[in-house]
Design a protein around this motif. Structure first.
Motif, PDB file in Angstrom:
ATOM      1  N   UNK A   1       0.804  -1.193   0.000  1.00 14.11           N
ATOM      2  CA  UNK A   1       0.000   0.000   0.000  1.00 14.11           C
ATOM      3  C   UNK A   1       0.847   1.256   0.000  1.00 14.11           C
ATOM      4  N   UNK A   2       0.280   2.321   0.531  1.00 17.34           N
ATOM      5  CA  UNK A   2       0.980   3.601   0.490  1.00 17.34           C
ATOM      6  C   UNK A   2       2.227   3.597   1.377  1.00 17.34           C
ATOM      7  N   UNK A   3       2.206   2.816   2.474  1.00 17.45           N
ATOM      8  CA  UNK A   3       3.403   2.746   3.320  1.00 17.45           C
ATOM      9  C   UNK A   3       4.563   2.154   2.532  1.00 17.45           C
ATOM     10  N   UNK A   4       4.289   1.168   1.712  1.00 20.10           N
ATOM     11  CA  UNK A   4       5.345   0.563   0.892  1.00 20.10           C
ATOM     12  C   UNK A   4       5.892   1.586  -0.102  1.00 20.10           C
ATOM     13  N   UNK A   5       5.010   2.378  -0.714  1.00 20.88           N
ATOM     14  CA  UNK A   5       5.458   3.431  -1.640  1.00 20.88           C
ATOM     15  C   UNK A   5       6.288   4.479  -0.901  1.00 20.88           C
ATOM     16  N   UNK A   6       5.839   4.847   0.297  1.00 23.77           N
ATOM     17  CA  UNK A   6       6.566   5.847   1.071  1.00 23.77           C
ATOM     18  C   UNK A   6       7.926   5.311   1.518  1.00 23.77           C
ATOM     19  N   UNK A   7       8.007   4.027   1.818  1.00 23.80           N
ATOM     20  CA  UNK A   7       9.282   3.405   2.165  1.00 23.80           C
ATOM     21  C   UNK A   7      10.236   3.474   0.977  1.00 23.80           C
ATOM     22  N   UNK A   8       9.752   3.120  -0.195  1.00 21.21           N
ATOM     23  CA  UNK A   8      10.589   3.215  -1.401  1.00 21.21           C
ATOM     24  C   UNK A   8      10.988   4.657  -1.675  1.00 21.21           C
ATOM     25  N   UNK A   9      10.059   5.579  -1.481  1.00 22.81           N
ATOM     26  CA  UNK A   9      10.365   6.999  -1.685  1.00 22.81           C
ATOM     27  C   UNK A   9      11.445   7.485  -0.726  1.00 22.81           C
ATOM     28  N   UNK A  10      11.373   7.036   0.513  1.00 26.61           N
ATOM     29  CA  UNK A  10      12.383   7.426   1.504  1.00 26.61           C
ATOM     30  C   UNK A  10      13.744   6.847   1.122  1.00 26.61           C
ATOM     31  N   UNK A  11      13.774   5.603   0.708  1.00 25.81           N
ATOM     32  CA  UNK A  11      15.036   4.980   0.291  1.00 25.81           C
ATOM     33  C   UNK A  11      15.611   5.682  -0.941  1.00 25.81           C
ATOM     34  N   UNK A  12      14.756   6.025  -1.886  1.00 25.23           N
ATOM     35  CA  UNK A  12      15.233   6.736  -3.092  1.00 25.23           C
ATOM     36  C   UNK A  12      15.766   8.125  -2.735  1.00 25.23           C
ATOM     37  N   UNK A  13      15.080   8.824  -1.843  1.00 28.37           N
ATOM     38  CA  UNK A  13      15.558  10.146  -1.417  1.00 28.37           C
ATOM     39  C   UNK A  13      16.915  10.017  -0.723  1.00 28.37           C
ATOM     40  N   UNK A  14      17.076   8.958   0.070  1.00 28.77           N
ATOM     41  CA  UNK A  14      18.366   8.729   0.734  1.00 28.77           C
ATOM     42  C   UNK A  14      19.460   8.475  -0.299  1.00 28.77           C
ATOM     43  N   UNK A  15      19.170   7.657  -1.303  1.00 28.11           N
ATOM     44  CA  UNK A  15      20.165   7.372  -2.346  1.00 28.11           C
ATOM     45  C   UNK A  15      20.580   8.642  -3.090  1.00 28.11           C
ATOM     46  N   UNK A  16      19.645   9.590  -3.236  1.00 31.43           N
ATOM     47  CA  UNK A  16      19.953  10.866  -3.896  1.00 31.43           C
ATOM     48  C   UNK A  16      20.619  11.848  -2.937  1.00 31.43           C
ATOM     49  N   UNK A  17      20.722  11.458  -1.650  1.00 32.58           N
ATOM     50  CA  UNK A  17      21.231  12.338  -0.591  1.00 32.58           C
ATOM     51  C   UNK A  17      20.390  13.606  -0.500  1.00 32.58           C
ATOM     52  N   UNK A  18      19.097  13.442  -0.654  1.00 32.96           N
ATOM     53  CA  UNK A  18      18.141  14.542  -0.689  1.00 32.96           C
ATOM     54  C   UNK A  18      17.543  14.759   0.711  1.00 32.96           C
ATOM     55  N   UNK A  19      18.237  15.528   1.520  1.00 31.14           N
ATOM     56  CA  UNK A  19      17.806  15.774   2.897  1.00 31.14           C
ATOM     57  C   UNK A  19      16.414  16.398   3.004  1.00 31.14           C
ATOM     58  N   UNK A  20      16.114  17.438   2.219  1.00 27.70           N
ATOM     59  CA  UNK A  20      14.772  18.020   2.334  1.00 27.70           C
ATOM     60  C   UNK A  20      13.662  17.005   2.038  1.00 27.70           C
ATOM     61  N   UNK A  21      13.858  16.158   1.038  1.00 38.82           N
ATOM     62  CA  UNK A  21      12.839  15.156   0.716  1.00 38.82           C
ATOM     63  C   UNK A  21      12.695  14.147   1.849  1.00 38.82           C
ATOM     64  N   UNK A  22      13.814  13.737   2.442  1.00 38.74           N
ATOM     65  CA  UNK A  22      13.739  12.791   3.565  1.00 38.74           C
ATOM     66  C   UNK A  22      12.984  13.408   4.737  1.00 38.74           C
ATOM     67  N   UNK A  23      13.301  14.651   5.066  1.00 37.58           N
ATOM     68  CA  UNK A  23      12.613  15.319   6.178  1.00 37.58           C
ATOM     69  C   UNK A  23      11.112  15.401   5.929  1.00 37.58           C
TER      70      UNK A  23
END
Length: 166
Positions: A1-23
């Motif tokens: 569900x959406x939690x799985x999408x948000x988990x992937x989004x958080x991991x992708x933001x981390x890989x991009x080193x995108x601090x604002x997106x992670x926050x």
């Protein structure tokens, strides 16, 4: 569900080193799911995914894991009590055993207890035995939680020693 999408989004933001997106993502999942579900369904799985990426890539991506951990830790420390403190609740003392530097699971527990208005003292990583014993004697906690992420840092003798403190 959406939690799985948000988990992937958080991991992708981390890989991009995108601090604002992670926050932003961490704030959203904490608001949407509450702390235990945000930890179980988004934060911890994202950390595991990033950790697997680091393990399979040698020394690459360790900066990703460190940055994600730092942001998760900050989000957990930002959690505040939902209501007034619980009267008469015993203090919980939380600490990592000596040699243990991974604190995030314990930070999630500390944030959850604090969110419910329960008194907690979080001592963090690798608390020396003597300091742990002094903290227990000085605070007289109702509960002591010792965290070891692996069998290599776990210490049953220390747990028994702490339990014996009056």
């Amino acid at each position: 569900g959406s939690a799985r999408r948000e988990c992937r989004g958080l991991a992708r933001a981390a890989l991009r080193l995108d601090s604002p997106a992670m926050e932003e993502l961490l704030t959203e999942v904490l608001d949407r799911y509450g702390l235990p579900a945000a930890w179980d369904e988004v934060m911890a799985p994202a950390l595991h995914a990033v950790g697997r990426k680091w393990e399979t890539a040698g020394e690459r991506y360790i900066e990703v894991e460190h940055l994600l951990s730092w942001h998760i830790s900050g989000a957990l420390r930002g959690v505040r009590a939902a209501g007034s403190p619980v009267t008469g609740a015993g203090l919980s003392l939380l600490a990592c055993v000596p040699g243990e530097s991974h604190t995030l699971a314990l930070e999630a527990l500390a944030a959850t207890l604090a969110r419910h208005g329960l008194p907690v003292r979080m001592f963090g990583a690798a608390l020396p035995v003597e300091a742990l014993e002094q903290a227990v004697r000085r605070t007289g906690p109702g509960a002591v939680v010792l965290w070891a992420q692996s069998h290599g840092t776990a210490d049953r003798a220390l747990a028994a020693r702490v339990a014996a403190i009056e």
